[in-house]
Motif scaffolding. Structure first.
Motif, PDB file in Angstrom:
ATOM      1  N   MET A   1       0.943  -1.269  -0.101  1.00 53.34           N
ATOM      2  CA  MET A   1      -0.055   0.071  -0.072  1.00 53.34           C
ATOM      3  C   MET A   1       0.737   1.254   0.022  1.00 53.34           C
ATOM      4  SD  MET A   1      -2.953  -1.334  -0.263  1.00 53.34           S
ATOM      5  CE  MET A   1      -3.823   0.385  -0.137  1.00 53.34           C
ATOM      6  N   VAL A   2       1.949   1.192   0.840  1.00 55.47           N
ATOM      7  CA  VAL A   2       2.926   2.428   0.868  1.00 55.47           C
ATOM      8  C   VAL A   2       3.434   2.675  -0.778  1.00 55.47           C
ATOM      9  CG1 VAL A   2       5.121   3.287   1.474  1.00 55.47           C
ATOM     10  CG2 VAL A   2       3.387   2.012   3.085  1.00 55.47           C
TER      11      VAL A   2
ATOM     12  N   SER B   1       0.672   4.121  -2.630  1.00 59.91           N
ATOM     13  CA  SER B   1       0.229   5.687  -2.397  1.00 59.91           C
ATOM     14  C   SER B   1       1.430   6.618  -2.516  1.00 59.91           C
ATOM     15  CB  SER B   1       0.148   5.441  -0.764  1.00 59.91           C
ATOM     16  OG  SER B   1      -0.645   4.675  -0.531  1.00 59.91           O
ATOM     17  N   LEU B   2       2.694   6.049  -2.582  1.00 61.83           N
ATOM     18  CA  LEU B   2       3.598   7.221  -3.004  1.00 61.83           C
ATOM     19  C   LEU B   2       3.688   7.346  -4.343  1.00 61.83           C
ATOM     20  CD1 LEU B   2       6.580   5.995  -0.561  1.00 61.83           C
ATOM     21  CD2 LEU B   2       5.001   8.103  -0.285  1.00 61.83           C
ATOM     22  N   GLY B   3       3.382   6.381  -5.260  1.00 65.17           N
ATOM     23  CA  GLY B   3       3.373   6.503  -6.663  1.00 65.17           C
ATOM     24  C   GLY B   3       2.178   7.442  -7.176  1.00 65.17           C
ATOM     25  N   ALA B   4       1.004   7.358  -6.422  1.00 67.72           N
ATOM     26  CA  ALA B   4      -0.224   7.933  -6.711  1.00 67.72           C
ATOM     27  C   ALA B   4       0.082   9.417  -6.199  1.00 67.72           C
ATOM     28  CB  ALA B   4      -1.296   7.724  -5.938  1.00 67.72           C
ATOM     29  N   PHE B   5       0.759   9.616  -5.210  1.00 72.00           N
ATOM     30  CA  PHE B   5       1.015  11.029  -4.865  1.00 72.00           C
ATOM     31  C   PHE B   5       2.043  11.859  -5.615  1.00 72.00           C
ATOM     32  CE2 PHE B   5       4.212  13.881  -2.385  1.00 72.00           C
ATOM     33  CZ  PHE B   5       3.246  14.887  -2.057  1.00 72.00           C
TER      34      PHE B   5
ATOM     35  N   LEU C   1       1.855   1.754 -10.216  1.00 67.19           N
ATOM     36  CA  LEU C   1       2.137   0.195 -10.407  1.00 67.19           C
ATOM     37  C   LEU C   1       3.806   0.066 -10.345  1.00 67.19           C
ATOM     38  CD1 LEU C   1      -0.347  -1.326 -12.726  1.00 67.19           C
ATOM     39  CD2 LEU C   1      -0.265  -1.468 -10.229  1.00 67.19           C
ATOM     40  N   LEU C   2       4.604   1.135 -10.611  1.00 64.08           N
ATOM     41  CA  LEU C   2       5.982   0.518 -11.135  1.00 64.08           C
ATOM     42  C   LEU C   2       6.772   0.576  -9.568  1.00 64.08           C
ATOM     43  CD1 LEU C   2       7.838   0.307 -13.242  1.00 64.08           C
ATOM     44  CD2 LEU C   2       8.237   2.838 -13.251  1.00 64.08           C
ATOM     45  N   PRO C   3       6.345   1.439  -8.502  1.00 62.43           N
ATOM     46  CA  PRO C   3       6.782   1.294  -6.986  1.00 62.43           C
ATOM     47  C   PRO C   3       6.640  -0.045  -6.502  1.00 62.43           C
ATOM     48  CG  PRO C   3       5.946   3.370  -7.297  1.00 62.43           C
ATOM     49  CD  PRO C   3       5.386   2.759  -8.557  1.00 62.43           C
ATOM     50  N   LEU C   4       5.385  -0.644  -6.683  1.00 55.94           N
ATOM     51  CA  LEU C   4       4.801  -1.875  -6.357  1.00 55.94           C
ATOM     52  C   LEU C   4       5.844  -2.837  -6.926  1.00 55.94           C
ATOM     53  CD1 LEU C   4       2.971  -3.606  -4.456  1.00 55.94           C
ATOM     54  CD2 LEU C   4       1.397  -3.406  -6.495  1.00 55.94           C
ATOM     55  N   ILE C   5       5.907  -2.778  -8.174  1.00 56.86           N
ATOM     56  CA  ILE C   5       6.574  -3.762  -9.175  1.00 56.86           C
ATOM     57  C   ILE C   5       7.948  -3.746  -8.630  1.00 56.86           C
ATOM     58  CG2 ILE C   5       7.553  -4.441 -11.201  1.00 56.86           C
ATOM     59  CD1 ILE C   5       4.826  -3.335 -12.323  1.00 56.86           C
TER      60      ILE C   5
ATOM     61  N   LEU D   1      12.818   7.404 -10.500  1.00 54.41           N
ATOM     62  CA  LEU D   1      12.408   7.570  -9.078  1.00 54.41           C
ATOM     63  C   LEU D   1      11.422   6.819  -8.663  1.00 54.41           C
ATOM     64  CD1 LEU D   1      12.060   9.590  -6.712  1.00 54.41           C
ATOM     65  CD2 LEU D   1      10.600  10.733  -8.125  1.00 54.41           C
ATOM     66  N   LEU D   2      10.497   6.446  -9.362  1.00 53.33           N
ATOM     67  CA  LEU D   2       9.401   5.256  -9.018  1.00 53.33           C
ATOM     68  C   LEU D   2      10.019   4.030  -8.560  1.00 53.33           C
ATOM     69  CD1 LEU D   2       6.797   6.343 -11.618  1.00 53.33           C
ATOM     70  CD2 LEU D   2       6.451   6.659  -9.153  1.00 53.33           C
ATOM     71  N   LEU D   3      10.928   3.557  -9.432  1.00 53.77           N
ATOM     72  CA  LEU D   3      11.625   2.249  -9.364  1.00 53.77           C
ATOM     73  C   LEU D   3      12.579   2.387  -7.973  1.00 53.77           C
ATOM     74  CD1 LEU D   3      12.704   0.845 -12.656  1.00 53.77           C
ATOM     75  CD2 LEU D   3      11.232  -0.282 -11.003  1.00 53.77           C
ATOM     76  N   THR D   4      13.257   3.492  -7.947  1.00 55.29           N
ATOM     77  CA  THR D   4      14.102   3.673  -6.758  1.00 55.29           C
ATOM     78  C   THR D   4      12.812   3.549  -5.383  1.00 55.29           C
ATOM     79  OG1 THR D   4      15.634   5.012  -7.846  1.00 55.29           O
ATOM     80  CG2 THR D   4      15.542   5.160  -5.420  1.00 55.29           C
ATOM     81  N   ILE D   5      11.918   4.257  -5.400  1.00 48.92           N
ATOM     82  CA  ILE D   5      11.196   4.227  -4.343  1.00 48.92           C
ATOM     83  C   ILE D   5      10.470   2.789  -4.074  1.00 48.92           C
ATOM     84  CG2 ILE D   5       8.744   4.592  -3.408  1.00 48.92           C
ATOM     85  CD1 ILE D   5       9.151   7.488  -5.052  1.00 48.92           C
ATOM     86  N   GLY D   6      10.292   1.920  -5.059  1.00 49.33           N
ATOM     87  CA  GLY D   6       9.592   0.599  -4.861  1.00 49.33           C
ATOM     88  C   GLY D   6      10.900  -0.239  -4.265  1.00 49.33           C
ATOM     89  N   ILE D   7      12.345   0.108  -4.794  1.00 51.39           N
ATOM     90  CA  ILE D   7      13.281  -0.843  -4.436  1.00 51.39           C
ATOM     91  C   ILE D   7      13.652  -0.403  -2.931  1.00 51.39           C
ATOM     92  CG2 ILE D   7      15.709  -1.007  -4.574  1.00 51.39           C
ATOM     93  CD1 ILE D   7      15.161  -0.922  -7.717  1.00 51.39           C
ATOM     94  N   THR D   8      13.327   0.737  -2.388  1.00 55.52           N
ATOM     95  CA  THR D   8      13.793   1.360  -1.089  1.00 55.52           C
ATOM     96  C   THR D   8      12.796   1.053  -0.002  1.00 55.52           C
ATOM     97  OG1 THR D   8      14.645   3.239  -2.069  1.00 55.52           O
ATOM     98  CG2 THR D   8      14.378   3.433   0.163  1.00 55.52           C
ATOM     99  N   ILE D   9      11.561   0.682  -0.428  1.00 57.90           N
ATOM    100  CA  ILE D   9      10.631   0.421   0.669  1.00 57.90           C
ATOM    101  C   ILE D   9      10.882  -0.938   1.525  1.00 57.90           C
ATOM    102  CG2 ILE D   9       8.168  -0.328   0.808  1.00 57.90           C
ATOM    103  CD1 ILE D   9       7.297   1.783  -1.190  1.00 57.90           C
ATOM    104  N   PRO D  10      11.155  -1.912   0.853  1.00 62.88           N
ATOM    105  CA  PRO D  10      11.671  -3.127   1.868  1.00 62.88           C
ATOM    106  C   PRO D  10      12.535  -2.831   2.941  1.00 62.88           C
ATOM    107  CG  PRO D  10      11.714  -3.736  -0.409  1.00 62.88           C
ATOM    108  CD  PRO D  10      11.432  -2.297  -0.439  1.00 62.88           C
ATOM    109  N   THR D  11      13.476  -1.751   2.616  1.00 63.99           N
ATOM    110  CA  THR D  11      14.562  -1.634   3.532  1.00 63.99           C
ATOM    111  C   THR D  11      14.251  -0.533   4.524  1.00 63.99           C
ATOM    112  OG1 THR D  11      15.904  -0.348   2.013  1.00 63.99           O
ATOM    113  CG2 THR D  11      16.174  -2.687   2.184  1.00 63.99           C
ATOM    114  N   SER D  12      13.470   0.615   3.881  1.00 62.74           N
ATOM    115  CA  SER D  12      13.511   1.784   4.822  1.00 62.74           C
ATOM    116  C   SER D  12      12.243   2.377   4.225  1.00 62.74           C
ATOM    117  CB  SER D  12      14.356   2.455   4.955  1.00 62.74           C
ATOM    118  OG  SER D  12      14.077   3.941   5.704  1.00 62.74           O
TER     119      SER D  12
END
Length: 110
Positions: A1-2, A5-9, A33-37, A79-90
């Motif tokens: 969900m995070v 939400s960040l991608g929609a923002f 979808l890209l951050p979730l992917i 940016l979207l891919l970086t957000i998706g990759i960053t979420i699992p760690t922080s």
């Protein structure tokens, strides 16, 4: 969900800052979808180096076959891919990155 939400923002921020290319249904869905992917890819390949190298190769092939219309669009996709990759760690770092990036976008869009 995070991630969604960040991608929609980011999508909403681009639309509000006057970026006409971000208004299409395709781009809005890509931003959601890209951050979730990216998150799912990172979660799956985090413990297997061989799988991670294969996934990087496959994603780079996909990236080079997709024409990007503007440098800003390419930056937003990364940016979207970086957000998706960053979420699992922080999650906190992902949120800070999103807010900071959109603040920079707003500052220079005027």
């Amino acid at each position: 969900m995070v991630a969604i939400s960040l991608g929609a923002f980011i999508s909403t921020s681009l639309i509000l800052s006057g970026q006409l290319w971000a208004r299409t249904f395709s781009n809005i869905m890509t931003f959601c979808l890209l951050p979730l992917i990216g998150f799912v890819i990172t979660s799956v390949i985090s413990s297997n180096i061989a799988l991670s190298l294969g996934m990087v190769g496959a994603l780079s092939i996909i990236r080079f076959r997709h024409p990007v219309k503007s440098p800003l669009e390419l930056s937003i996709y990364f940016l979207l891919l970086t957000i998706g990759i960053t979420i699992p760690t922080s999650v906190g770092k992902a949120i800070v990155l999103t807010i900071f990036s959109m603040a920079v976008l707003y500052a220079y869009s005027s």
